[in-house]
Motif scaffolding. Structure first.
Motif, short mmCIF file in Angstrom:
data_model
loop_
_atom_site.label_atom_id
_atom_site.label_comp_id
_atom_site.label_asym_id
_atom_site.label_seq_id
_atom_site.Cartn_x
_atom_site.Cartn_y
_atom_site.Cartn_z
N LYS A 1 10.00 6.64 4.34
CA LYS A 1 10.01 7.96 4.94
C LYS A 1 10.24 9.05 3.92
O LYS A 1 11.02 9.97 4.10
CB LYS A 1 11.10 8.06 6.04
CG LYS A 1 11.12 6.93 7.02
CD LYS A 1 10.61 7.40 8.36
CE LYS A 1 10.63 6.29 9.39
NZ LYS A 1 9.58 5.30 9.13
N ASN B 1 0.86 -1.16 0.00
CA ASN B 1 0.00 0.00 0.00
C ASN B 1 0.91 1.24 0.00
O ASN B 1 2.01 1.21 0.56
CB ASN B 1 -0.85 -0.02 1.26
CG ASN B 1 -2.03 0.90 1.14
OD1 ASN B 1 -2.24 1.50 0.10
ND2 ASN B 1 -2.79 0.98 2.20
N ILE B 2 0.43 2.30 -0.61
CA ILE B 2 1.28 3.49 -0.70
C ILE B 2 1.62 4.02 0.68
O ILE B 2 2.73 4.47 0.96
CB ILE B 2 0.61 4.57 -1.59
CG1 ILE B 2 1.54 5.77 -1.78
CG2 ILE B 2 -0.68 5.03 -0.99
CD1 ILE B 2 2.76 5.49 -2.60
N LYS B 3 0.67 3.90 1.55
CA LYS B 3 0.92 4.40 2.91
C LYS B 3 2.04 3.62 3.58
O LYS B 3 2.90 4.18 4.25
CB LYS B 3 -0.35 4.29 3.76
CG LYS B 3 -1.39 5.27 3.38
CD LYS B 3 -2.44 5.40 4.48
CE LYS B 3 -3.77 5.78 3.87
NZ LYS B 3 -4.84 4.89 4.21
N ASP B 4 1.99 2.32 3.38
CA ASP B 4 3.03 1.49 3.98
C ASP B 4 4.38 1.84 3.40
O ASP B 4 5.39 1.88 4.11
CB ASP B 4 2.72 0.01 3.74
CG ASP B 4 1.42 -0.38 4.42
OD1 ASP B 4 0.72 -1.25 3.87
OD2 ASP B 4 1.13 0.20 5.49
N VAL C 1 5.29 4.66 2.20
CA VAL C 1 5.71 5.95 2.77
C VAL C 1 6.30 5.74 4.14
O VAL C 1 7.33 6.30 4.50
CB VAL C 1 4.51 6.91 2.82
CG1 VAL C 1 4.82 8.11 3.70
CG2 VAL C 1 4.14 7.37 1.43
N ASP C 2 5.69 4.91 4.85
CA ASP C 2 6.20 4.58 6.19
C ASP C 2 7.58 3.98 6.13
O ASP C 2 8.47 4.34 6.90
CB ASP C 2 5.25 3.54 6.81
CG ASP C 2 4.69 4.03 8.12
OD1 ASP C 2 3.87 3.30 8.68
OD2 ASP C 2 5.10 5.13 8.57
N VAL D 1 5.16 11.84 -0.18
CA VAL D 1 4.33 10.97 -1.01
C VAL D 1 4.53 11.22 -2.48
O VAL D 1 4.66 10.28 -3.28
CB VAL D 1 2.85 11.16 -0.63
CG1 VAL D 1 1.98 10.24 -1.45
CG2 VAL D 1 2.64 10.89 0.84
N THR E 1 -2.90 -1.32 -4.61
CA THR E 1 -1.54 -1.58 -4.15
C THR E 1 -0.55 -1.37 -5.27
O THR E 1 -0.89 -1.42 -6.45
CB THR E 1 -1.42 -3.03 -3.65
OG1 THR E 1 -1.87 -3.90 -4.68
CG2 THR E 1 -2.25 -3.24 -2.41
N LYS F 1 -8.09 -2.46 -1.36
CA LYS F 1 -7.02 -1.49 -1.41
C LYS F 1 -6.29 -1.54 -2.73
O LYS F 1 -6.16 -2.59 -3.34
CB LYS F 1 -6.02 -1.82 -0.29
CG LYS F 1 -6.63 -1.71 1.09
CD LYS F 1 -5.94 -0.64 1.87
CE LYS F 1 -6.65 -0.34 3.15
NZ LYS F 1 -5.76 0.16 4.17
N LYS G 1 5.81 8.58 -5.15
CA LYS G 1 4.93 8.15 -6.24
C LYS G 1 5.63 8.25 -7.58
O LYS G 1 5.48 7.38 -8.44
CB LYS G 1 3.66 9.00 -6.26
CG LYS G 1 2.57 8.43 -5.44
CD LYS G 1 1.20 8.96 -5.88
CE LYS G 1 0.17 8.63 -4.82
NZ LYS G 1 -1.02 9.43 -4.95
#
Lengths: 250, 532
Positions: A208, A199-202, A204-205, A211, A233, A231, A215
């Motif tokens: 670090k 997932n994009i959020k993951d 990013v996590d 976004v 992905t 979701k 991307k």
């Protein structure tokens, strides 16, 4: 273990006969309290012409004390005399098998006699039963009135703990700085080695990175798919993946 | 401690409940009717039945590396919690037992756990020890063991089928036999086809023994009932025969189907054909189950010719052989008759085939209409055909084996196919006038074109694989038995006659016009027949 499923048939071969006895719950509870060798009582069998006619079990004295909640133990005592009601096995073939702690199965024998252990009706027994019923009839949930109103739950204006966390995070990270593209790529590749879809959020996590920057990089090396699941992905492009084989190409 | 009593003796035994047994006692209960005697067991194996595990395992997405998603598990958990989905744990303890007694040849039992045994009362096993004391062990769980069937059983669908046929089927032994045969075939090919084949076999085989007077018996339900009933005792013996006849029956059925296809390009009303897997374009009929579009009669007729084998594909001869085996009177009779006729017809076909395509286009519309069961004006061109037939084409060994199915297919498709084939053309001059006359709708020709001398018949010596589509031949067929246009077309295969399917159709239409046969509606299909 080749003989794991193997059943030890010695009991069946010897035609060991056992009795299957149905015992009331309280009695079995008493039996668990037995000490020493586990002697719990005496069984008296009166035979008439070879066939067991009258069977009675007498509970040992020390085991008659009943542990009840909220009552003095001496108030109620378990009855001592328990005549057995004998029943036939009927057409059923009842065998007894045991399972070891090491999963070995053995056939112990066949049931030749069925019996029910009944308590001899007595005052004691009645009292015991009453106690039991009382206990059982208590509802599982009940309402209880509180003396004092609960004042410990404040309605916070803002979530204090959360606020603190948030501020801390802000301080620590600030805006995510764009690292070297190569570094980011390395991070991404190692991440995709572990899992195929992210997932994009993951991501990013993990990386670090801001976004947008992330991307962009992902658009280069990966594809975005709506995998049919909720979701959306990201996954690496086919030319970049080598999941079954060696390492990835870059 | 012995306490003596008067008549009965009473003995007291100490009862012990051992505390630290590592062994868990369970009950293995068998039904009275199963007549289980544990003493007869020489050897036994018992294991947990883990077949339910996958239900609880959930769909396992690959963990890590390819195919996996980051944090998938947690997300799934959260999602389940959100929706309140509670999944039951797979407890090994609660799984059934599988007990196998006396090895492979012995019995099998499945032991299901009985619930609620230890809820309100406990069961204890009292065993007498060596010292006379009793030891009581609590029963941990109770399993009810039921024997598992080792014989073949029908599945639910099959059982329902058989139930529907229970009034018709007399011989019950054949039910499982057929099922087994079915399964054997399934091993060779697709299940679907196999089952159909098997079903049909059973159905057709039943009629195998009956004298087939009518193709239509294939489709009539009644006949199948009768034959099933009549076959009663003989079923088993005939099962083999059934298989043999199966494909034949199928062949006939196919022939029917083709006929109906062509007759009006209407949907086949015959429900029997539903689900039939018909491959019109297949050249090979690799097994009985596949539906080769090879009409039996045409095959049958080829057999006596011998020369035809060269140009035929293998399956055809196969089917012929089968036909021969059965020794259907009708067939052979037909074959015998057809031999000379077919040759003629082929010749004719060839010749007309070689004629201008203009002929085709001209006559096309006519043929189409003719074939669509409209009233035909007596075709007056029989004689023409005869002369045309004189120009015989050479043998066409290289002709691709085009199924007669092709002919019965749409005109276009068949025409294309044939066009691919070789057409040796030795268009004789005598043909041209014939052609021209054809175009003209010649009325001077008497309707006794039937009796018109057919020089072609003289040419009954065919060159290899030539069959002529002559009026004579058609007449002969129609006299013998009513036929649909489809059937007739089958008799005159394009590769035999050398005509394109279109041409065949046209020519046949003309012939029919000339002959003006009587019509009869059999089984919803228009049949033609002649009475001489």
């Amino acid at each position: 273990m080749s003989d794991k499923g193997e059943v030890d048939l010695t009991g069946a071969k010897q035609n060991t006969g056992v009795w299957l006895v149905k015992v009331p719950k309280y009695l079995s509870q008493q039996w668990t309290k037995a000490t020493g060798r586990g002697e719990v009582g005496k069984l008296r069998i009166c035979k008439n012409q070879g066939k067991a006619e009258v069977v009675s079990f007498t509970l040992n004295e020390e085991l008659t004390t009943v542990d009840t909640i909220g009552e003095k133990s001496s108030m109620v005592r378990a009855p001592r005399e328990h005549p057995f009601t004998l029943q036939t096995v009927g057409g059923q073939t009842l065998a007894v098998f045991t399972e070891n702690s090491s999963d070995k199965i053995a056939l112990e024998g066949l049931v030749v006699q069925r019996a029910e252990c009944r308590p001899a009706v007595s005052e004691n027994y009645m009292k015991l039963k009453k106690l039991q019923i009382e206990e059982l009839s208590k509802p599982m949930r009940f309402s209880q009135q509180l003396d004092k109103a609960v004042t410990t739950n404040y309605k916070p204006v803002a979530n204090h703990a959360y606020n603190l966390d948030y501020e801390r995070k802000k301080k620590e990270e600030g805006k995510r700085a764009r690292a070297d593209k190569q570094q980011v790529l390395d991070m991404l590749f190692s991440a995709f080695e572990k899992h195929q879809y992210y997932n994009i959020k993951d991501l990013v996590d993990i990386t670090k990175q801001p976004v947008i920057y992330l991307k962009e990089i992902l658009r280069d090396i990966g594809i975005y798919n709506v995998k049919g699941t909720h979701k959306n992905t990201w996954e690496l492009k086919p030319e970049y993946r080598h999941y079954q084989n060696e390492e990835k190409s870059d | 401690m012995q306490i003596g009593s008067s008549s009965s003796s009473a003995t007291e035994y100490v009862v012990r409940v051992p505390k630290n047994t590592s062994k868990k006692y369970n009950i293995m209960a068998f039904n009275a009717g199963d007549k289980v005697s544990c003493s007869t067991w020489t050897q036994a194996r018992m294991e947990r039945d883990m077949s339910n595990r996958r239900i609880y395992g959930e769909e396992e997405t690959p963990d890590g590396a390819a195919g996996s998603e980051f944090g998938k598990k947690q997300r799934e958990e959260a999602r389940r919690k959100k929706y309140g989905i509670v999944t039951k744990e797979f407890k090994v303890e609660d799984q059934p037992w599988i007990l196998k007694v006396n090895g492979k040849a012995g019995r099998r039992f499945k032991g299901l756990k009985k619930g609620g045994v230890t809820e309100n009362a406990s069961y204890y096993i009292f065993t007498q020890c060596a010292d006379g004391a009793f030891e009581a062990f609590p029963v941990h769980s109770w399993y009810n063991f039921t024997p598992q069937a080792k014989h073949r059983t029908l599945t639910a669908e099959e059982a329902e089928e058989e139930w529907g046929r229970r009034n018709k089927v007399v011989n019950h032994f054949s039910i499982m036999l057929q099922r087994r045969l079915r399964q054997q075939e399934q091993g060779e090919e697709e299940e679907e086809e196999g089952e159909k084949g098997g079903k049909k076999k059973k159905k057709k085989g039943g009629r195998g023994g009956d004298l087939r007077i009518h193709d239509l018996e294939d489709d009539l339900e009644m006949s199948s009932d009768e034959s099933d009933g009549s076959n009663g005792d003989d079923d088993e013996a005939k099962s083999k025969a059934k298989q043999d006849k199966g494909p034949k029956g199928k062949g006939k059925k196919k022939k029917k189907k083709k006929g109906s296809d062509l007759e009006g390009f209407e949907d086949s009303d015959d429900g029997d054909f539903e689900g039939l897997e018909v491959d019109y374009m297949s050249d090979e009929s690799s097994s009985e189950e596949e539906e080769p579009e090879k009409p039996k009669p045409s095959k049958g007729e080829d057999v006596p010719k011998g020369i035809d084998e060269m140009s035929e594909s293998e399956e055809e001869s196969e089917e012929e052989n089968k036909n021969e085996e059965d020794g259907k009177e009708e067939e052979e009779e037909e074959d015998g008759k057809k031999t000379p006729v077919q040759v003629e017809k082929k010749k004719k076909k060839d010749s007309s085939g070689e004629s201008d395509s203009s002929e085709d286009s001209d006559i096309e519309g006519e043929a189409a209409s003719a074939l669509f069961m409209k009233k035909r004006t007596p075709p007056k061109r029989g004689g023409v055909r005869g002369s045309a037939g004189s120009s015989r084409t050479g043998s066409r060994p290289g002709t691709p084996s085009i199924d007669s199915a092709a002919t019965s297919n749409t005109l276009r498709a068949a025409a294309n196919k044939l066009e691919q084939g070789k057409r040796q053309t030795t268009v004789p001059s005598s043909e041209t006038p014939a052609t021209k006359r054809l175009k003209m709708e010649p009325s001077p020709q008497s309707s006794s074109g039937k009796s018109t001398p057919q020089p072609v018949s003289g040419k009954s010596t065919p060159s290899s694989s030539d069959v002529l589509l002559t009026e004579d031949a058609v007449r002969r067929y129609l006299i013998r038995k009513p036929m649909t246009t489809k059937d007739l077309l089958k008799k005159f295969q394009t590769k035999r006659t050398g005509l394109s399917s279109e041409q065949t159709v046209n020519v046949l239409a003309q012939i029919l016009k000339r002959l003006n046969p009587e019509r009869k509606n059999i089984n919803d299909k228009m049949h033609f027949y002649l009475t001489e």
